[in-house]
Design an enzyme around this catalytic site. Structure first.
Site, mmCIF file in Angstrom:
data_model
loop_
_atom_site.group_PDB
_atom_site.id
_atom_site.type_symbol
_atom_site.label_atom_id
_atom_site.label_comp_id
_atom_site.label_asym_id
_atom_site.label_seq_id
_atom_site.Cartn_x
_atom_site.Cartn_y
_atom_site.Cartn_z
ATOM 1 N N ARG A 189 12.759 3.451 -0.877
ATOM 2 C CA ARG A 189 11.390 3.453 -1.406
ATOM 3 C C ARG A 189 11.409 3.788 -2.902
ATOM 4 N NH1 ARG A 189 8.567 7.929 0.986
ATOM 5 N NH2 ARG A 189 6.625 6.924 0.451
ATOM 6 N N GLU A 241 0.945 -11.823 -3.571
ATOM 7 C CA GLU A 241 -0.476 -12.123 -3.365
ATOM 8 C C GLU A 241 -1.328 -11.705 -4.552
ATOM 9 O OE1 GLU A 241 1.112 -9.632 -2.141
ATOM 10 O OE2 GLU A 241 -0.138 -7.857 -2.034
ATOM 11 N N GLY A 245 0.874 -1.179 0.000
ATOM 12 C CA GLY A 245 0.000 0.000 0.000
ATOM 13 C C GLY A 245 0.896 1.210 0.000
ATOM 14 N N GLU A 246 0.962 1.857 1.126
ATOM 15 C CA GLU A 246 1.798 3.054 1.240
ATOM 16 C C GLU A 246 2.350 3.079 2.672
ATOM 17 O OE1 GLU A 246 2.951 5.484 -0.826
ATOM 18 O OE2 GLU A 246 3.900 6.030 1.068
ATOM 19 N N SER A 247 3.656 3.031 2.783
ATOM 20 C CA SER A 247 4.263 2.884 4.107
ATOM 21 C C SER A 247 3.967 4.069 5.019
ATOM 22 C CB SER A 247 5.774 2.657 3.985
ATOM 23 O OG SER A 247 6.367 3.677 3.214
ATOM 24 N N HIS A 255 4.737 -8.022 -4.543
ATOM 25 C CA HIS A 255 3.443 -8.562 -4.106
ATOM 26 C C HIS A 255 3.298 -9.977 -4.653
ATOM 27 C CE1 HIS A 255 1.675 -4.687 -2.758
ATOM 28 N NE2 HIS A 255 2.573 -4.219 -3.591
ATOM 29 N N ILE A 273 5.161 -2.983 -7.535
ATOM 30 C CA ILE A 273 4.306 -1.803 -7.681
ATOM 31 C C ILE A 273 4.933 -0.673 -6.870
ATOM 32 C CG2 ILE A 273 1.975 -0.886 -7.360
ATOM 33 C CD1 ILE A 273 1.010 -3.872 -7.366
ATOM 34 N N ARG A 274 5.566 0.256 -7.527
ATOM 35 C CA ARG A 274 6.330 1.324 -6.841
ATOM 36 C C ARG A 274 7.157 0.708 -5.705
ATOM 37 N NH1 ARG A 274 3.236 4.404 -4.087
ATOM 38 N NH2 ARG A 274 1.441 3.037 -4.305
ATOM 39 N N CYS A 285 6.192 -5.242 0.293
ATOM 40 C CA CYS A 285 6.286 -3.898 -0.281
ATOM 41 C C CYS A 285 6.264 -2.817 0.800
ATOM 42 C CB CYS A 285 5.201 -3.735 -1.336
ATOM 43 S SG CYS A 285 5.635 -2.502 -2.563
HETATM 44 N N1 GLN Z 1 5.968 3.085 -2.645
HETATM 45 C C1 GLN Z 1 5.166 2.627 -1.554
HETATM 46 C C2 GLN Z 1 5.689 3.141 -0.207
HETATM 47 O O1 GLN Z 1 6.559 3.901 -0.141
HETATM 48 C C3 GLN Z 1 5.082 1.129 -1.509
HETATM 49 C C4 GLN Z 1 4.274 0.598 -2.666
HETATM 50 C C5 GLN Z 1 3.588 -0.692 -2.421
HETATM 51 O O2 GLN Z 1 3.388 -1.138 -1.282
HETATM 52 N N2 GLN Z 1 3.120 -1.293 -3.474
HETATM 53 O O3 GLN Z 1 5.209 2.758 0.802
#
Ligand code: GLN
Length: 189
Positions: A96, A166, A35-37, A164, A127-128, A67
């Site tokens: 990141r 999953e 997701g997003e840390s 990921h 994904i990023r 991630c």
């Molecule tokens: N770029 C996101 C972050 O800094 C991580 C991306 C992801 O979990 N798919 O948290």
């Protein structure tokens, strides 16, 4: 997050979401999803989850982090967002968004292995995604891209991946993690 639930339930495990500290009770293992840390950090702090979660990790509860989850566990982040905190339970440095905007998202296959668990060609969505740039002596690289980036590590009870597993329907990592949980539960009993 839902994809992890689906993966674990497909493999016959019972899984539920954790949002507040009492949700931590009685768990045999925890997935810290992507997701997003920075959001993981903000929510965990807002719901007073960060400290009890870190305590369980230090006590040896099996953890699968993917991630943003990997970033959230790391002791050091090369390029944190302003004010970003992590649980500092994984002795590693991560960067990141390490693949930049151009390759911000891609699917590939990666070999993953620890101990006798060896999986070739695991389907992996990046994904990023972050990479691991440094590891402490208790941390082992368990997944490395052909281009050399470390994208998976293990430290005792923690399996942490940049990607990921999953999202792809290739649940070999989840199955291996459930096996670790089973071994851990047998040791605790
Ligand atoms: N770029 C996101 C972050 O800094 C991580 C991306 C992801 O979990 N798919 O948290």
């Amino acid at each position: 997050m839902d994809e992890h639930l689906i993966a674990l339930e497909t493999l016959g495990a019972q899984a539920r979401k954790v949002r507040v500290p009492r949700d931590l009770e009685g768990l045999d293992g925890i997935v810290i999803p992507g997701g997003e840390s920075t959001v993981l950090d903000k929510l965990a702090r807002a719901f007073n989850l960060a400290e009890p979660l870190a305590a369980l990790i230090r006590e040896g509860l099996p953890i699968l982090a993917t991630c943003a989850g990997l970033i959230y566990l790391a002791k050091h982040v090369d390029n944190p967002a302003r004010g970003q905190c992590t649980l500092e339970t994984l002795d590693a440095t991560v960067r990141r968004n390490a693949f930049g905007t151009q390759r911000a998202s891609f699917d590939t296959t990666v070999d993953v292995g620890w101990g006798s668990a060896v999986f070739t060609g695991v389907q992996a969505s990046f994904i990023r995604a972050p990479i691991v740039t440094e590891v402490g002596s208790a941390v082992q690289a368990i997944a490395v891209l052909k281009s050399g980036e470390v994208v998976g590590v293990r430290q005792d009870n923690i399996i942490a991946l940049s990607f990921h597993p999953e999202e792809t329907g290739d649940y070999r990592i989840h199955q291996a993690w459930l096996n670790l949980i089973k071994n851990h539960a047998e040791q605790v009993i």
